[in-house]
Design an enzyme around this catalytic site. Structure first.
Site, mmCIF file in Angstrom:
data_model
loop_
_atom_site.group_PDB
_atom_site.id
_atom_site.type_symbol
_atom_site.label_atom_id
_atom_site.label_comp_id
_atom_site.label_asym_id
_atom_site.label_seq_id
_atom_site.Cartn_x
_atom_site.Cartn_y
_atom_site.Cartn_z
ATOM 1 N N LYS A 129 11.436 80.129 67.457
ATOM 2 C CA LYS A 129 12.486 79.221 67.935
ATOM 3 C C LYS A 129 13.709 79.469 67.067
ATOM 4 C CE LYS A 129 13.177 75.883 70.971
ATOM 5 N NZ LYS A 129 12.582 75.642 72.296
ATOM 6 N N ASP A 169 17.549 76.717 75.458
ATOM 7 C CA ASP A 169 16.971 75.394 75.166
ATOM 8 C C ASP A 169 18.168 74.442 75.260
ATOM 9 O OD1 ASP A 169 14.437 73.937 74.116
ATOM 10 O OD2 ASP A 169 15.938 73.246 72.718
HETATM 11 P P1 NDP Z 1 19.970 70.686 78.321
HETATM 12 O O1 NDP Z 1 20.912 70.973 77.220
HETATM 13 O O2 NDP Z 1 20.156 71.367 79.627
HETATM 14 O O3 NDP Z 1 19.868 69.118 78.587
HETATM 15 C C1 NDP Z 1 19.511 68.238 77.576
HETATM 16 C C2 NDP Z 1 19.593 66.835 78.114
HETATM 17 O O4 NDP Z 1 19.030 65.943 77.159
HETATM 18 C C3 NDP Z 1 21.021 66.365 78.332
HETATM 19 O O5 NDP Z 1 21.040 65.431 79.376
HETATM 20 C C4 NDP Z 1 21.346 65.707 76.995
HETATM 21 O O6 NDP Z 1 22.396 64.735 77.053
HETATM 22 C C5 NDP Z 1 20.042 65.040 76.648
HETATM 23 N N1 NDP Z 1 19.935 64.945 75.185
HETATM 24 C C6 NDP Z 1 19.992 65.953 74.288
HETATM 25 N N2 NDP Z 1 19.896 65.484 73.031
HETATM 26 C C7 NDP Z 1 19.785 64.148 73.162
HETATM 27 C C8 NDP Z 1 19.638 63.097 72.235
HETATM 28 N N3 NDP Z 1 19.590 63.336 70.919
HETATM 29 N N4 NDP Z 1 19.523 61.822 72.726
HETATM 30 C C9 NDP Z 1 19.563 61.589 74.064
HETATM 31 N N5 NDP Z 1 19.707 62.555 74.992
HETATM 32 C C10 NDP Z 1 19.813 63.802 74.541
HETATM 33 O O7 NDP Z 1 18.503 71.031 77.706
HETATM 34 P P2 NDP Z 1 17.146 71.287 78.469
HETATM 35 O O8 NDP Z 1 17.082 70.494 79.720
HETATM 36 O O9 NDP Z 1 16.942 72.763 78.519
HETATM 37 O O10 NDP Z 1 16.077 70.733 77.417
HETATM 38 C C11 NDP Z 1 15.597 69.400 77.442
HETATM 39 C C12 NDP Z 1 14.279 69.311 76.693
HETATM 40 O O11 NDP Z 1 13.316 70.194 77.299
HETATM 41 C C13 NDP Z 1 14.312 69.720 75.217
HETATM 42 O O12 NDP Z 1 13.365 68.949 74.499
HETATM 43 C C14 NDP Z 1 13.857 71.175 75.250
HETATM 44 O O13 NDP Z 1 13.319 71.601 74.010
HETATM 45 C C15 NDP Z 1 12.772 71.081 76.322
HETATM 46 N N6 NDP Z 1 12.399 72.334 76.940
HETATM 47 C C16 NDP Z 1 13.323 73.108 77.584
HETATM 48 C C17 NDP Z 1 12.932 74.280 78.186
HETATM 49 C C18 NDP Z 1 13.869 75.092 78.991
HETATM 50 O O14 NDP Z 1 13.393 76.027 79.655
HETATM 51 N N7 NDP Z 1 15.162 74.818 79.037
HETATM 52 C C19 NDP Z 1 11.545 74.779 78.071
HETATM 53 C C20 NDP Z 1 10.631 73.831 77.459
HETATM 54 C C21 NDP Z 1 11.075 72.673 76.902
HETATM 55 P P3 NDP Z 1 23.819 65.056 76.416
HETATM 56 O O15 NDP Z 1 24.458 66.000 77.368
HETATM 57 O O16 NDP Z 1 24.489 63.741 76.295
HETATM 58 O O17 NDP Z 1 23.535 65.685 75.059
#
Ligand code: NDP
Length: 449
Positions: A129, A169
């Site tokens: 990571k 991510d």
């Molecule tokens: P994105 O950046 O596309 O979206 C993240 C989302 O989560 C946004 O809506 C963001 O809101 C919100 N968010 C982020 N940090 C916080 C926080 N501290 N408190 C509240 N809301 C928060 O990321 P992903 O959708 O790719 O990832 C989301 C999750 O899924 C993570 O845990 C990631 O590790 C996991 N994941 C992702 C994979 C992938 O293929 N993309 C694979 C496996 C797991 P805002 O815009 O306000 O920050």
């Protein structure tokens, strides 16, 4: 022999002393140790080989300076990281996160989880990571590009299609992968599958953007099947509104469920009538093109917006945490269950606190932890690597069929190693033990590495 609890405390006090201040890493390791210690006691070859002690130590940690210029010509300095955690079953594989909260402990927890997750997929991928405390929010495309180029200038020395293959991510989507790939190609003069999540025209896989969200919903369907239920007609609460949340909602709609919430770090929207395909198209445009806030959905469709809160108090049958770590606590878990929630499938990594997980397991609901439920993303990344090696793209149907097959297999592995005497499936134990065996056997076979 010391009791299991004493052994865990002893093991954890060493991990904490060696990795001070890395609370998320401690949390992830403790959960795994709790699942594994009994199994390791019953299988002394793992104990003698000190697999648990070795597996918590990254093979390599890379930390570096990332200087870049704003559009106004001001110098900025961020910190870049890559944790190369375990390569016993394949090249390091795992995403890059760009978010101001990123630090060594968070990336080590994510890399540690990734090792088990990648093993569960059945594909030959090790765990890693990386990322940076850079915040893409509010930056222009040119600023993001300059940051990505500077980041990759250093990272390119450490990665490669047979060594370490990063992906996206939080904060790293198609735009960032494009800039990172372009810089790698320029420095190395190689067009290879060094990153996954690429656009379809230059080596990406169909279904990669959809894979994590779709996979979490496929996993929920599998869990529900064990109780002769399915998602049709079920009210679902989803957190986040990024990549994972968007495609979880798309697949929920496809299965006839009713997703009613989305959130970002400012608050959540509650759409009682359900998020439809048409409204979801608006979310795609809002979040991926205009990069706006979820509140605008409430303004546009006249639904409730609740500022500064998470959506777990909304009554639902199933919950899909798809935002970030530790976003769902013990109280939230109790409220979900009191409101009739029967399934939780984690799209995010470690979104439920240990206390919340305890509540889910004590109440014997269907609880799919991230390392099993969100493994669809890295699975299709693995399939992207295969297509890059063959230089032959697969159709949407072929990739989706393989993704579904992998999620069904992961579910079976969890069932095999997590089924308790009364028939309850403890997916946490199932995923940890099922993921561990392959890694541990490979480490033993490869000698003291
Ligand atoms: P994105 O950046 O596309 O979206 C993240 C989302 O989560 C946004 O809506 C963001 O809101 C919100 N968010 C982020 N940090 C916080 C926080 N501290 N408190 C509240 N809301 C928060 O990321 P992903 O959708 O790719 O990832 C989301 C999750 O899924 C993570 O845990 C990631 O590790 C996991 N994941 C992702 C994979 C992938 O293929 N993309 C694979 C496996 C797991 P805002 O815009 O306000 O920050």
């Amino acid at each position: 022999m010391a009791s299991l609890e004493m052994q865990i405390n002893d093991f954890m006090s060493k991990v904490i002393a060696k990795n001070p201040g890395e609370s998320e890493f401690h949390q992830a390791v403790k959960e795994v140790a709790e699942s594994l210690l009994e199994f390791i006691e019953a299988n002394p070859k793992y104990k003698h080989a000190k697999i648990l002690e070795r597996i918590v130590e990254p093979e390599r940690v890379i930390m570096f300076r990332v200087p870049w210029l704003t559009d106004d010509g001001e110098i900025q300095v961020n910190r870049g990281y890559r944790i190369e955690m375990n390569s016993s079953i394949g090249p390091y594989k795992g995403g890059l996160r760009f978010h101001p909260t990123v630090n060594l402990g968070i990336l080590k927890f994510l890399a540690f989880e990734q090792v088990f997750k990648n093993s569960l997929t059945t594909l030959p991928m090790g765990g890693g990571k990386g990322g940076s405390d850079f915040d893409p929010k509010g930056k222009t495309d040119n600023e993001v590009m300059r940051f990505c180029q500077s980041f990759m200038t250093e990272l390119s020395r450490h990665i490669g299609p047979d060594t370490d293959v990063p992906a996206g991510d939080i904060g790293v989507g198609g735009r960032e992968i494009g800039y990172l790939f372009g810089q790698y190609k320029r420095i190395r003069n190689e067009f290879t599958g060094v990153l996954t999540g690429k656009a379809i025209e230059w080596g990406g896989s169909l279904i990669r953007p959809e894979a994590t969200g779709y996979g979490a919903v496929y996993f929920a369907q599998e869990m529900l099947k064990t109780r002769n239920l399915d998602l049709k007609g079920k009210t679902c609460v989803v957190s986040g509104s990024g990549n994972v949340a968007q495609y979880a909602v798309e697949k929920l709609i496809h299965f006839g469920a009713k997703p009613v919430t989305l959130s970002d770090s400012s608050g959540y929207i509650y759409d009682k009538d359900g998020i439809t395909t048409e409204k979801l198209a608006y979310v795609f445009e809002l979040k991926n093109i205009r990069r706006g806030r979820i509140k605008e959905y409430a303004d546009k469709y006249g639904v409730e917006y609740i500022e500064g809160k998470t959506p777990w108090n909304v009554k639902c049958d199933a919950a899909f945490p798809c935002a970030t770590q530790n976003e769902l606590n013990e109280e939230d878990a109790k409220v979900l269950i009191a409101n009739g929630c029967i399934a939780v499938s984690e799209g995010a990594n470690m979104p439920s606190t240990p206390e919340a997980v305890e509540v889910f397991i004590a109440k014997k609901i269907l609880y799919g932890p991230g390392k099993a439920a969100n493994a669809g993303g890295v699975s299709v990344s693995g399939l992207e690597m295969t297509q890059n090696s063959m230089r032959l793209p697969w159709s949407r149907e072929e990739v989706d069929a393989r993704l579904q097959e992998i999620m069904v297999n992961i579910h079976s592995t969890c069932e095999k190693y997590g089924k308790e005497k009364d028939g309850f499936i403890n997916y946490v134990n199932g995923a940890n033990i099922g993921g561990f065996i392959k890694i541990a056997d490979a480490m033993i076979a490869q000698g003291l590495v």
